[in-house]
Structures are given as C-alpha cells and as structure tokens.
Write an enzyme that holds these catalytic residues in place. Structure first.
Site, PDB file in Angstrom:
ATOM      1  N   GLN A 110       0.834  -1.199   0.000  1.00  0.00           N
ATOM      2  CA  GLN A 110       0.000   0.000   0.000  1.00  0.00           C
ATOM      3  C   GLN A 110       0.867   1.246   0.000  1.00  0.00           C
ATOM      4  O   GLN A 110       1.282   1.731   1.051  1.00  0.00           O
ATOM      5  CB  GLN A 110      -0.942  -0.005   1.204  1.00  0.00           C
ATOM      6  CG  GLN A 110      -1.946   1.111   1.115  1.00  0.00           C
ATOM      7  CD  GLN A 110      -3.056   0.990   2.131  1.00  0.00           C
ATOM      8  OE1 GLN A 110      -3.136   0.058   2.905  1.00  0.00           O
ATOM      9  NE2 GLN A 110      -3.927   1.967   2.121  1.00  0.00           N
ATOM     10  N   PHE A 111       1.108   1.777  -1.199  1.00  0.00           N
ATOM     11  CA  PHE A 111       1.982   2.945  -1.330  1.00  0.00           C
ATOM     12  C   PHE A 111       1.410   4.174  -0.632  1.00  0.00           C
ATOM     13  O   PHE A 111       2.148   5.081  -0.252  1.00  0.00           O
ATOM     14  CB  PHE A 111       2.274   3.249  -2.804  1.00  0.00           C
ATOM     15  CG  PHE A 111       1.125   3.852  -3.565  1.00  0.00           C
ATOM     16  CD1 PHE A 111       1.012   5.221  -3.691  1.00  0.00           C
ATOM     17  CD2 PHE A 111       0.160   3.044  -4.148  1.00  0.00           C
ATOM     18  CE1 PHE A 111      -0.039   5.778  -4.393  1.00  0.00           C
ATOM     19  CE2 PHE A 111      -0.891   3.584  -4.840  1.00  0.00           C
ATOM     20  CZ  PHE A 111      -1.001   4.959  -4.974  1.00  0.00           C
ATOM     21  N   THR A 112       0.101   4.220  -0.404  1.00  0.00           N
ATOM     22  CA  THR A 112      -0.510   5.403   0.214  1.00  0.00           C
ATOM     23  C   THR A 112      -0.088   5.597   1.666  1.00  0.00           C
ATOM     24  O   THR A 112      -0.323   6.666   2.232  1.00  0.00           O
ATOM     25  CB  THR A 112      -2.044   5.358   0.124  1.00  0.00           C
ATOM     26  OG1 THR A 112      -2.517   4.194   0.809  1.00  0.00           O
ATOM     27  CG2 THR A 112      -2.509   5.334  -1.323  1.00  0.00           C
TER      28      THR A 112
END
Length: 163
Positions: A79-81
């Site tokens: 999850q890059f966020t």
C-alpha cells in the site's frame, strides 16, 4: 518501511470481484515502501511482524503470544498510500518508492517473511492492482510500525505538512 498491522479473525483480498487471497485468524499487514528503504529496513519490519506479542495466551492473558507462537496466518498487502504527505487537501506520494523498484523490494520482503516463518501461512494481494481488502479486525487491535531509519529521518529533518 512502514507496516500497519491489524489483528484479525479473518481477512481476504479480491480483484475485479475475484478472490485472490484469504486467511483465517492472524494478521493483515498493509506495507508501505519508502524511497531509500534498504534490506535493513526490511529485516526490521519482518522481525517485528513475526515477534510482536499481540495475541492472548492459553489462559486468556493479553499481549503474551506472537503470530508464530499461535501458528496463525499473515496476509500482506502492498500500500503505497502509507507514505503520503499532504499538499493542502490533496495527497502526494513522492516519498513512496516508485512502481517497478517497489515491486521488486516487496517481493523480496515476502520471500524474507516466508523464509523466517511457514511459507504456506504467508499470503498476499496482487501488487499494483486495484484491490478490495476485507477484514474482521479482532479487538479492534491495530498498530503502526516504521523502520527506525525513517523515524530518525523524521525527527532530524521534520516532515513538511500543509493544511
């Protein structure tokens, strides 16, 4: 590197309404990979995921057992966020490691996790896909862990925030 760790009764990932992965009781771990993360960061996060004591023991005493001692499963989702900053009201992801490089890093992370536990108990989503992650959080219990080098970077440099 950052991990959002959730103690779950069960969790699953779907892509385009198709089941990709599921676990029973254990941990659902959202993984954020930052620019500049190293194998040292990876080792730290793997060690923490497998060793933190967030489960009850056989006598129902809290915070006594880890996922390995309980022989539970782990579902990891990239999850890059998790490495966002804010530009006003819009998220900015320039701290997140870019696509192909982060995919390679994430795959090495999963390999390390499987090498240090039981490979069949480590599940994951589909890297880069638009996923739906369903969990039944147990407690609810949720922790965030970040590799020490990133924590030190924040305290020494400060983190630019706009409101």
């Amino acid at each position: 590197m950052k991990a959002l760790i959730q103690r779950v009764m069960n969790a699953n990932v779907t892509v385009n309404s198709e089941p990709i992965s599921s676990i029973g009781q254990g941990l659902c771990v959202l993984i954020g990979i930052c620019n500049g993360d190293t194998v040292k960061d990876m080792e730290y996060i793997v060690r923490k995921i497998l060793s933190i004591k967030i489960f009850d023991d056989e006598s129902n005493k809290r915070w006594k057992k880890n996922v390995v001692e309980k022989q539970f499963e782990v579902l990891c989702v990239s999850q890059f966020t998790l490495y966002n900053t804010w530009k006003g009201t819009k998220p900015d992801f320039h701290h997140a490691m870019p696509g192909e490089k982060s995919k390679e890093f994430y795959m090495k992370f999963l390999e390390m996790l499987r090498d240090q536990y039981q490979p069949e108990k480590i599940k994951d989503g589909e890297f880069g896909a638009y996923m739906q992650v369903s969990i039944q959080n147990d407690g609810p219990v949720t922790f965030t862990i970040e590799s020490p080098s990133k924590e030190q970077d924040k305290t020494s440099k400060g983190d630019e925030k706009e409101t």
